[in-house]
Design an enzyme around this catalytic site. Structure first.
Site, PDB file in Angstrom:
ATOM      1  N   ASP A  33      17.086  51.849  53.603  1.00  0.00           N
ATOM      2  CA  ASP A  33      16.676  52.827  54.613  1.00  0.00           C
ATOM      3  C   ASP A  33      17.915  53.244  55.400  1.00  0.00           C
ATOM      4  OD1 ASP A  33      16.985  50.412  56.033  1.00  0.00           O
ATOM      5  OD2 ASP A  33      15.301  50.788  57.375  1.00  0.00           O
ATOM      6  N   TYR A  83      20.950  53.936  58.140  1.00  0.00           N
ATOM      7  CA  TYR A  83      21.615  53.147  59.185  1.00  0.00           C
ATOM      8  C   TYR A  83      20.845  53.323  60.485  1.00  0.00           C
ATOM      9  CZ  TYR A  83      25.746  53.069  56.086  1.00  0.00           C
ATOM     10  OH  TYR A  83      26.613  52.898  55.044  1.00  0.00           O
ATOM     11  N   PHE A 103      24.025  55.316  52.475  1.00  0.00           N
ATOM     12  CA  PHE A 103      25.349  54.724  52.678  1.00  0.00           C
ATOM     13  C   PHE A 103      26.367  55.660  53.328  1.00  0.00           C
ATOM     14  CE2 PHE A 103      23.384  52.292  49.212  1.00  0.00           C
ATOM     15  CZ  PHE A 103      23.381  51.039  49.799  1.00  0.00           C
ATOM     16  N   HIS A 114      22.930  43.738  47.317  1.00  0.00           N
ATOM     17  CA  HIS A 114      23.312  44.790  48.268  1.00  0.00           C
ATOM     18  C   HIS A 114      24.769  44.600  48.713  1.00  0.00           C
ATOM     19  CE1 HIS A 114      23.087  47.283  51.930  1.00  0.00           C
ATOM     20  NE2 HIS A 114      22.025  47.837  51.391  1.00  0.00           N
TER      21      HIS A 114
END
Length: 227
Positions: A65, A67, A78, A186
């Protein structure tokens, strides 16, 4: 109905936009944006789709999801806006990028140059409350992003890069006979050393694209930004 995405994604996702579930999501978001601090800004929610049309998508980088810190989220997984310090996950992505394919580090996190080459920078959930990671899960975004991934999967010739548990859960809607999945932990500091570093996603993606007869991605980001 009012256009939400200004390219071919609008037609692809129209069944979702006209569903009762999306109407509930819309109402939820309306209330959230009125009463809470939500990221990204409302007009950036569908930025990933705007940057990379359905017909041009050949790679998907899937995150969890947006930031949840101030001024970070731009509606593309990202990526952060120009001038915003690099979040730790993106710093780790850049480290792996340099180790994998030798890309020179850049000081910004604006990944539009990837998007313009056909890299869809998608999150599983497209909005978040400030300071509360994954706070908008299970409100309807998953159905929309499932539909987007399933449509690309059915079309085929796509490399799906799945980083982290939320992204890897989407593997169930991807046809591996027509597409390629590259997955790892991740890139966040909590998990990057558990298998993200050394996973070589960028070179593997380009090898898969070449095998499909597609042109590889130039992963080197520009040192200076042009919108």
């Amino acid at each position: 109905m009012k256009t939400i995405i200004h390219n071919d994604w609008q037609t692809v996702l129209e069944p979702v936009f006209t569903s009762p579930e999306y109407a509930q999501l819309h109402q939820f978001l309306k209330q959230e944006y009125q009463t809470q601090t939500i990221y990204p800004e409302m007009h950036h929610i569908f930025q990933a789709f705007e940057w990379t049309p359905f017909a041009k998508t050949k790679v998907v980088i899937l995150g969890q999801d947006p930031y949840h810190g101030p001024n970070q989220a731009v509606g593309a997984s990202f990526a952060v806006a120009p001038g915003v310090p690099l979040p730790p996950s993106l710093q780790n992505i850049y480290k792996e990028l340099q180790a994998d394919v030798g890309c020179l580090p850049v000081t910004h996190g604006y990944l539009k140059a990837w998007a313009q080459q056909g890299v869809l920078l998608l999150n599983a959930v497209l909005t978040v409350r400030a300071g509360q990671a994954y706070s908008h899960q299970n409100h309807g975004w998953e159905q929309l992003t499932d539909a987007a991934i399933a449509a690309l999967s059915a079309r085929g010739q796509v490399v799906f890069i799945l980083w982290g548990a939320a992204a890897r859960a989407k593997a169930r809607v991807i046809d591996t006979q027509k597409n390629v999945i590259i997955q790892s932990p991740h890139p966040s500091p909590l998990s990057a050393y558990r298998g993200f570093f050394g996973s070589k996603p960028f070179s593997k993606t380009n090898a898969a694209l070449r095998a499909m007869g597609e042109s590889p991605i130039n992963w080197q980001l520009p040192s200076t930004l042009k919108d």
